[in-house]
Scaffold this motif. Structure first.
Motif, PDB file in Angstrom:
ATOM      1  N   ILE A  61     -41.201  -0.610 -20.497  1.00  0.00           N
ATOM      2  CA  ILE A  61     -40.135  -0.014 -20.764  1.00  0.00           C
ATOM      3  C   ILE A  61     -40.096   0.795 -21.959  1.00  0.00           C
ATOM      4  N   ASP A  63     -39.257   1.768 -25.263  1.00  0.00           N
ATOM      5  CA  ASP A  63     -37.889   1.396 -26.424  1.00  0.00           C
ATOM      6  C   ASP A  63     -37.561   2.413 -27.205  1.00  0.00           C
ATOM      7  N   ILE A  71     -31.793  -4.242 -23.276  1.00  0.00           N
ATOM      8  CA  ILE A  71     -33.007  -4.683 -22.845  1.00  0.00           C
ATOM      9  C   ILE A  71     -33.434  -6.310 -23.293  1.00  0.00           C
ATOM     10  N   TRP A  73     -36.145  -8.018 -24.038  1.00  0.00           N
ATOM     11  CA  TRP A  73     -37.511  -7.845 -24.119  1.00  0.00           C
ATOM     12  C   TRP A  73     -38.086  -9.184 -24.181  1.00  0.00           C
ATOM     13  N   ASN A  77     -40.305  -7.744 -19.660  1.00  0.00           N
ATOM     14  CA  ASN A  77     -39.787  -6.227 -20.026  1.00  0.00           C
ATOM     15  C   ASN A  77     -40.678  -5.914 -21.278  1.00  0.00           C
ATOM     16  N   TYR A 178     -35.509   4.721 -19.526  1.00  0.00           N
ATOM     17  CA  TYR A 178     -34.146   4.808 -18.935  1.00  0.00           C
ATOM     18  C   TYR A 178     -33.327   5.981 -19.670  1.00  0.00           C
ATOM     19  N   SER A 200     -35.462  -1.389 -10.017  1.00  0.00           N
ATOM     20  CA  SER A 200     -35.202  -1.881 -11.716  1.00  0.00           C
ATOM     21  C   SER A 200     -34.201  -0.870 -12.505  1.00  0.00           C
ATOM     22  N   TYR A 204     -30.439  -1.905 -13.841  1.00  0.00           N
ATOM     23  CA  TYR A 204     -29.886  -1.528 -15.268  1.00  0.00           C
ATOM     24  C   TYR A 204     -28.629  -0.859 -15.049  1.00  0.00           C
ATOM     25  N   PRO A 400     -34.050  -5.896 -16.071  1.00  0.00           N
ATOM     26  CA  PRO A 400     -33.950  -5.292 -17.591  1.00  0.00           C
ATOM     27  C   PRO A 400     -32.895  -6.024 -18.578  1.00  0.00           C
TER      28      PRO A 400
END
Length: 528
Positions: A61, A63, A71, A73, A77, A178, A200, A204, A400
């Protein structure tokens, strides 16, 4: 030549662009391009090379400041920088120059209030056929007024990353951005990566934008009463098989949302396992494998093109994708009411969990957030025999946000609507994997039916001290001797040893992953 926004992705010199071709034209294109062959039933059959399942180690993903604090993490993720994402996107765009491009503009979310538009950009006609059948297909009017997509997924399996230069794990990469509303899928022909990327994204967006609980579950309903049930479970636990009940309407087989007025399918198709597929045991899936379906890694007879569903020489994770209309009792559109029953499916390779047990609200929350099962052979790269695993919310690779968010949303709904919850073991009985046997499908079906129609509540229940659940002692059409797993083992001592081993795994996993979970939920789990 109309390019439908490809220039924004950096693809400025395609040789041809095809948008929303019919399945027949996509099959013709795939055959012309030698991407696959037809089976004796007319299904398009392809092989996916080295990647015959999802590759979780290759998922990232981006950042960015906009999403950093939302998120969860960690090992699942994994963060990747925007600079690395941009570099891979530029290289993928360069790779796709001077090639045919196949676009599918579709939707996810059968509830119009929650629908999101997804544009899928494919290198392969066969993968475009797959996602055409798996997402919700727009009408001609909807396509004409489609406008800009909410999210775009760019898929180039022929492009291979260079880990040392691109900062990824292997030649394959699945990267979700995202903030820019863009997903990149490189290096893998396994079509499940596309569908799970859509999932996914929905997982989110839905809680944040719509207060909708996204769920890795199948769903069906009684055609007369409209009573709805949902089935949670990881790949291989039986979601697709058990929800494809000819006596009930199928809402969907894998991905759904639960709003304040009911549930709805995210998809417009199904993605079923084919290994050991039996026309008598699973007629709905068997009969759906026909023209317009995409079949992955099933071996065909070279002369007759007849599939051998028992052949796992390429993978145990043989698959078929088909539109939900291929199921004769599908609910269209894919919407249902508030679930009256929730089934948590688990494939226990230890052979110690009961075939069915009843969960109170706290136990339901515990088992939802724990998500125990055994990864079955082929569902992920490198998995060759069942491996015990805990997957938060029965879908950790696709969730996520903080798992507490999803768990809290489910708990609120169970309490508000007094939904009944059961834990069903579709795994082993009479001993662990290699000693015992897999639970017979006809028995599981009978227990699930009893849970759905409420007759299971009439049974006498016995509390299991180790797993902290209530076990019905009888069920119509099920031998009473299999209801208590300890009775199916040759040695009670060996059963107790294995049961406490699994209970200890539950305790250790919960303490490690959910140290801040409320005490009333923590106490509802197994006790070693």
């Amino acid at each position: 030549m109309e390019t439908y926004g490809l220039k924004k992705l950096g693809i400025i010199h395609p040789t041809a662009v095809y948008r929303n071709l019919t399945p027949a034209k996509l099959v013709e294109a795939a055959l012309r391009r030698n991407e696959g062959v037809l089976s004796d039933t007319g299904a398009l059959v392809v092989t996916t090379g080295a990647y015959t399942g999802r590759s979780p180690e290759d998922k990232f993903i981006v950042d960015t400041e906009a999403v950093h604090d939302t998120i969860a993490w960690g090992k699942v993720n994994r963060p990747i920088s925007k600079e690395k994402f941009d570099r891979i996107r530029e290289k993928m765009a360069a790779y796709l120059q001077n090639r045919e491009i196949f676009i599918f503009d579709g939707m996810a979310g059968a509830d119009p209030v929650c629908t999101k538009k997804f544009r899928i950009v494919n290198e392969l006609a066969s993968q475009n056929l797959f996602i055409h059948q798996l997402l919700i297909r727009p009408t001609e009017e909807q396509l004409e007024n489609y406008g800009e997509p909410d999210f775009t997924i760019m898929v180039a399996p022929g492009f291979q990353c260079i880990p040392e230069l691109d900062g990824v794990h292997s030649e394959a990469a699945i990267i979700v951005n995202y903030e820019e509303k863009l997903v990149l899928i490189a290096g893998s022909r396994y079509s499940g990566e596309i569908k799970k990327s859509v999932f996914s994204v929905m997982n989110y967006l839905m809680p944040i934008e719509k207060d909708v609980l996204p769920m890795h579950c199948s769903a069906n309903m009684d055609p007369e009463t409209g009573d709805t049930a949902i089935f949670f479970g990881l790949s291989g636990t039986g979601k697709t098989t058990l929800s494809a009940d000819p006596k009930r309407k199928l809402i969907g087989d894998d991905e759904h949302g639960w709003s304040n007025h009911g549930i709805f399918n995210f998809e417009g198709g199904c993605y079923a396992k084919c290994i050991n597929l039996d026309p008598e045991g699973e007629p709905e899936i068997y009969n759906a494998i026909r023209f317009g379906s995409l079949v992955e890694n099933v071996i065909l007879d070279s002369a007759t093109r007849k599939p051998d569903y028992n052949d796992n020489s390429l993978t145990d994770n043989t698959r078929v994708g088909y539109p939900i209309e291929y199921i004769s009792n599908a609910a269209i559109p894919g919407v249902g009411g508030i679930p009256k029953v929730i089934i948590f499916l688990t494939a226990d390779a230890f052979g110690v969990l009961p075939p069915i047990s009843r969960l109170d609200e706290n136990a339901a929350m515990y088992h939802f957030v724990t998500g125990f099962t055994s990864k079955l052979a082929g569902t992920e790269r490198g998995v060759t025999e069942p491996q015990p695993t805990f997957s938060t919310c029965f879908g950790e690779p696709f969730m996520p946000l903080n798992p507490a968010k999803y768990a809290e949303m489910l708990g609120e709904r169970i309490e508000k609507y007094n939904t009944k919850v059961y834990l069903v073991n579709t795994g082993w009985t009479g001993g662990p994997y290699g000693v015992g046997s897999r639970m017979k499908l006809k028995y599981t079906r009978a227990m699930v039916t009893a849970a759905l129609n409420g007759t299971i509540e009439q049974a006498e229940y016995k509390h299991d001290e180790i797993f902290n659940v209530d076990i019905p002692q009888s069920c119509s059409e099920v031998p009473s001797e299999i209801m208590n797993p300890s009775d199916t083992w040759d040695s009670r001592e060996e059963y107790d040893k294995a049961a406490r081993k699994l209970a200890k795994m539950f305790e250790e996993n919960f303490a490690k992953k959910y140290p801040n979970m409320p005490e009333h939920i923590a106490k509802a789990g197994p006790k070693a």
